[in-house]
Design a protein around this motif. Sequence first.
Motif, PDB file in Angstrom:
ATOM      1  N   GLU A 172      23.763  -5.036 -20.398  1.00 32.17           N
ATOM      2  CA  GLU A 172      22.620  -4.411 -19.731  1.00 32.17           C
ATOM      3  C   GLU A 172      21.844  -3.596 -20.756  1.00 32.17           C
ATOM      4  O   GLU A 172      22.425  -3.002 -21.670  1.00 32.17           O
ATOM      5  N   VAL A 173      20.532  -3.554 -20.568  1.00 36.00           N
ATOM      6  CA  VAL A 173      19.669  -2.818 -21.479  1.00 36.00           C
ATOM      7  C   VAL A 173      18.596  -2.112 -20.665  1.00 36.00           C
ATOM      8  O   VAL A 173      18.137  -2.645 -19.646  1.00 36.00           O
ATOM      9  N   SER A 174      18.244  -0.904 -21.079  1.00 41.31           N
ATOM     10  CA  SER A 174      17.232  -0.116 -20.380  1.00 41.31           C
ATOM     11  C   SER A 174      16.113   0.257 -21.344  1.00 41.31           C
ATOM     12  O   SER A 174      16.369   0.634 -22.489  1.00 41.31           O
ATOM     13  N   PHE A 175      14.887   0.163 -20.841  1.00 45.19           N
ATOM     14  CA  PHE A 175      13.694   0.503 -21.605  1.00 45.19           C
ATOM     15  C   PHE A 175      13.040   1.719 -20.944  1.00 45.19           C
ATOM     16  O   PHE A 175      12.806   1.715 -19.730  1.00 45.19           O
ATOM     17  N   TYR A 176      12.734   2.737 -21.721  1.00 51.57           N
ATOM     18  CA  TYR A 176      12.257   4.005 -21.198  1.00 51.57           C
ATOM     19  C   TYR A 176      10.799   4.208 -21.596  1.00 51.57           C
ATOM     20  O   TYR A 176      10.450   4.074 -22.776  1.00 51.57           O
ATOM     21  N   PHE A 177       9.976   4.548 -20.601  1.00 50.77           N
ATOM     22  CA  PHE A 177       8.546   4.713 -20.819  1.00 50.77           C
ATOM     23  C   PHE A 177       8.093   6.082 -20.317  1.00 50.77           C
ATOM     24  O   PHE A 177       8.592   6.588 -19.312  1.00 50.77           O
ATOM     25  N   VAL A 178       7.120   6.677 -21.014  1.00 53.25           N
ATOM     26  CA  VAL A 178       6.366   7.816 -20.512  1.00 53.25           C
ATOM     27  C   VAL A 178       4.928   7.341 -20.376  1.00 53.25           C
ATOM     28  O   VAL A 178       4.326   6.886 -21.354  1.00 53.25           O
ATOM     29  N   ASP A 179       4.382   7.437 -19.164  1.00 54.91           N
ATOM     30  CA  ASP A 179       3.106   6.806 -18.836  1.00 54.91           C
ATOM     31  C   ASP A 179       3.240   5.310 -19.172  1.00 54.91           C
ATOM     32  O   ASP A 179       4.193   4.693 -18.731  1.00 54.91           O
ATOM     33  N   ALA A 215       3.306  -2.360 -15.994  1.00 56.49           N
ATOM     34  CA  ALA A 215       1.934  -2.651 -15.579  1.00 56.49           C
ATOM     35  C   ALA A 215       1.872  -2.965 -14.087  1.00 56.49           C
ATOM     36  O   ALA A 215       0.942  -2.537 -13.389  1.00 56.49           O
ATOM     37  N   TRP A 216       2.852  -3.700 -13.583  1.00 58.49           N
ATOM     38  CA  TRP A 216       2.892  -4.038 -12.153  1.00 58.49           C
ATOM     39  C   TRP A 216       2.954  -2.791 -11.287  1.00 58.49           C
ATOM     40  O   TRP A 216       2.348  -2.737 -10.208  1.00 58.49           O
ATOM     41  N   ASN A 217       3.648  -1.757 -11.757  1.00 59.29           N
ATOM     42  CA  ASN A 217       3.869  -0.575 -10.921  1.00 59.29           C
ATOM     43  C   ASN A 217       2.651   0.340 -10.854  1.00 59.29           C
ATOM     44  O   ASN A 217       2.555   1.163  -9.940  1.00 59.29           O
ATOM     45  N   THR A 218       1.749   0.261 -11.787  1.00 55.02           N
ATOM     46  CA  THR A 218       0.461   0.977 -11.776  1.00 55.02           C
ATOM     47  C   THR A 218       0.591   2.489 -11.612  1.00 55.02           C
ATOM     48  O   THR A 218      -0.238   3.121 -10.951  1.00 55.02           O
ATOM     49  N   ILE A 219       1.633   3.097 -12.175  1.00 58.41           N
ATOM     50  CA  ILE A 219       1.735   4.558 -12.206  1.00 58.41           C
ATOM     51  C   ILE A 219       1.040   5.058 -13.472  1.00 58.41           C
ATOM     52  O   ILE A 219       1.442   4.712 -14.573  1.00 58.41           O
ATOM     53  N   GLY A 220       0.000   5.867 -13.296  1.00 55.38           N
ATOM     54  CA  GLY A 220      -0.754   6.324 -14.459  1.00 55.38           C
ATOM     55  C   GLY A 220      -0.009   7.338 -15.302  1.00 55.38           C
ATOM     56  O   GLY A 220      -0.149   7.378 -16.526  1.00 55.38           O
ATOM     57  N   HIS A 221       0.782   8.196 -14.662  1.00 52.89           N
ATOM     58  CA  HIS A 221       1.544   9.223 -15.367  1.00 52.89           C
ATOM     59  C   HIS A 221       2.978   9.205 -14.846  1.00 52.89           C
ATOM     60  O   HIS A 221       3.216   8.968 -13.662  1.00 52.89           O
ATOM     61  N   GLY A 222       3.924   9.480 -15.736  1.00 47.27           N
ATOM     62  CA  GLY A 222       5.302   9.597 -15.277  1.00 47.27           C
ATOM     63  C   GLY A 222       6.296   8.892 -16.182  1.00 47.27           C
ATOM     64  O   GLY A 222       5.935   8.226 -17.152  1.00 47.27           O
ATOM     65  N   ILE A 223       7.564   9.072 -15.831  1.00 46.48           N
ATOM     66  CA  ILE A 223       8.687   8.482 -16.565  1.00 46.48           C
ATOM     67  C   ILE A 223       9.222   7.306 -15.763  1.00 46.48           C
ATOM     68  O   ILE A 223       9.470   7.435 -14.561  1.00 46.48           O
ATOM     69  N   GLN A 224       9.398   6.172 -16.423  1.00 53.81           N
ATOM     70  CA  GLN A 224       9.979   5.009 -15.766  1.00 53.81           C
ATOM     71  C   GLN A 224      11.052   4.392 -16.658  1.00 53.81           C
ATOM     72  O   GLN A 224      10.953   4.446 -17.887  1.00 53.81           O
ATOM     73  N   ARG A 225      12.052   3.812 -16.011  1.00 54.73           N
ATOM     74  CA  ARG A 225      13.131   3.119 -16.725  1.00 54.73           C
ATOM     75  C   ARG A 225      13.237   1.702 -16.181  1.00 54.73           C
ATOM     76  O   ARG A 225      13.416   1.506 -14.975  1.00 54.73           O
ATOM     77  N   VAL A 226      13.117   0.741 -17.071  1.00 57.02           N
ATOM     78  CA  VAL A 226      13.251  -0.666 -16.714  1.00 57.02           C
ATOM     79  C   VAL A 226      14.660  -1.113 -17.086  1.00 57.02           C
ATOM     80  O   VAL A 226      15.003  -1.169 -18.275  1.00 57.02           O
ATOM     81  N   ASP A 227      15.481  -1.385 -16.083  1.00 58.05           N
ATOM     82  CA  ASP A 227      16.848  -1.843 -16.309  1.00 58.05           C
ATOM     83  C   ASP A 227      16.900  -3.358 -16.221  1.00 58.05           C
ATOM     84  O   ASP A 227      16.378  -3.945 -15.252  1.00 58.05           O
ATOM     85  N   ALA A 228      17.528  -3.986 -17.198  1.00 62.00           N
ATOM     86  CA  ALA A 228      17.606  -5.443 -17.234  1.00 62.00           C
ATOM     87  C   ALA A 228      18.986  -5.878 -17.691  1.00 62.00           C
ATOM     88  O   ALA A 228      19.760  -5.084 -18.244  1.00 62.00           O
ATOM     89  N   CYS A 229      19.303  -7.147 -17.454  1.00 62.53           N
ATOM     90  CA  CYS A 229      20.539  -7.728 -17.973  1.00 62.53           C
ATOM     91  C   CYS A 229      20.194  -8.979 -18.767  1.00 62.53           C
ATOM     92  O   CYS A 229      19.193  -9.653 -18.482  1.00 62.53           O
ATOM     93  N   ARG A 230      21.012  -9.254 -19.764  1.00 61.55           N
ATOM     94  CA  ARG A 230      20.840 -10.453 -20.575  1.00 61.55           C
ATOM     95  C   ARG A 230      21.673 -11.562 -19.942  1.00 61.55           C
ATOM     96  O   ARG A 230      22.898 -11.525 -19.959  1.00 61.55           O
TER      97      ARG A 230
END
Length: 275
Positions: A172-179, A215-230
């Motif tokens: 599993e891998v997680s990608f962390y974004f601010v905005d 991009a799909w989530n369209t949140i202009g500001h905030g912290i998001q984490r995309v969790d995925a599996c290989r």
Amino acid sequence: MPAARPRVLYVTDLAYPARGRRYCDEDIFLTSRLRADFDLALCHPRDAAALMDAFDAVVVRNSGPVLEYQEQYDAFRERALRSGTRVYNPLTGRADMAGKQYLLDLSAAGLPVIPTVDRPDDLHLLPEADQYVVKPKLGADSIGLRTVTADRLPGLTDGTVLVQPRIDFTYEVSFYFVDDDFQYALYAPDPDRRWQLQPYEPTHEDLEFARGFIAWNTIGHGIQRVDACRAPDGRLLLVELEDLNPYLSLDALDETRRDAFVAALTQSLRRFLTG
């Protein structure tokens, strides 16, 4: 306009007993750094609605599963939306903030997510597997999750749960974004140790995968984490898009990356408060 030093109500449950993680350590660290730029007060999620009017913004961080205080959370959302209170992340999230329906929608649209259904008539759409994962639509933190064989699915699939094939993923891998800005990625090399995380250097394709969901989530500001599996075929598949209160695993980063994240968060909050 907010005051020169904006007043921020930071919502966290410092006592929440997360498995394999210490929520309190992360929020103690973050608030110690954010105090350089904001006047900060911490509160439990059950108290947020009663306190938020005295602040310029409410930051929801490691507040634990909403199921444990659903009535208070619903009251907080309703009051914040009615009064126009600035909430970070904004309450417009389309992913975990709104439940798990998005996994059904993304799966039906053919996007790279673990195949997901919620109706008996749709079970045939799932690939054959030795076992299947059944979890509540409003669940969080693996609450109510079960692993069952195919013969049990018709009796469990009643519209209130999601059904997915159990995938023998590589990691599993997680990608962390601010905005919209990528900050860092972490992965769990051992599938049995989800929170034993190490830094991960994503490929261009990995980042395109993660950015597609941001991009799909369209949140202009905030912290998001995309969790995925290989998956076994090498593809990344979305496990979860956390847009309410994603744990950040900052303790897995070196000092340079932690500092960079704090700087990005501070700048994002300032833009959010003045935008």
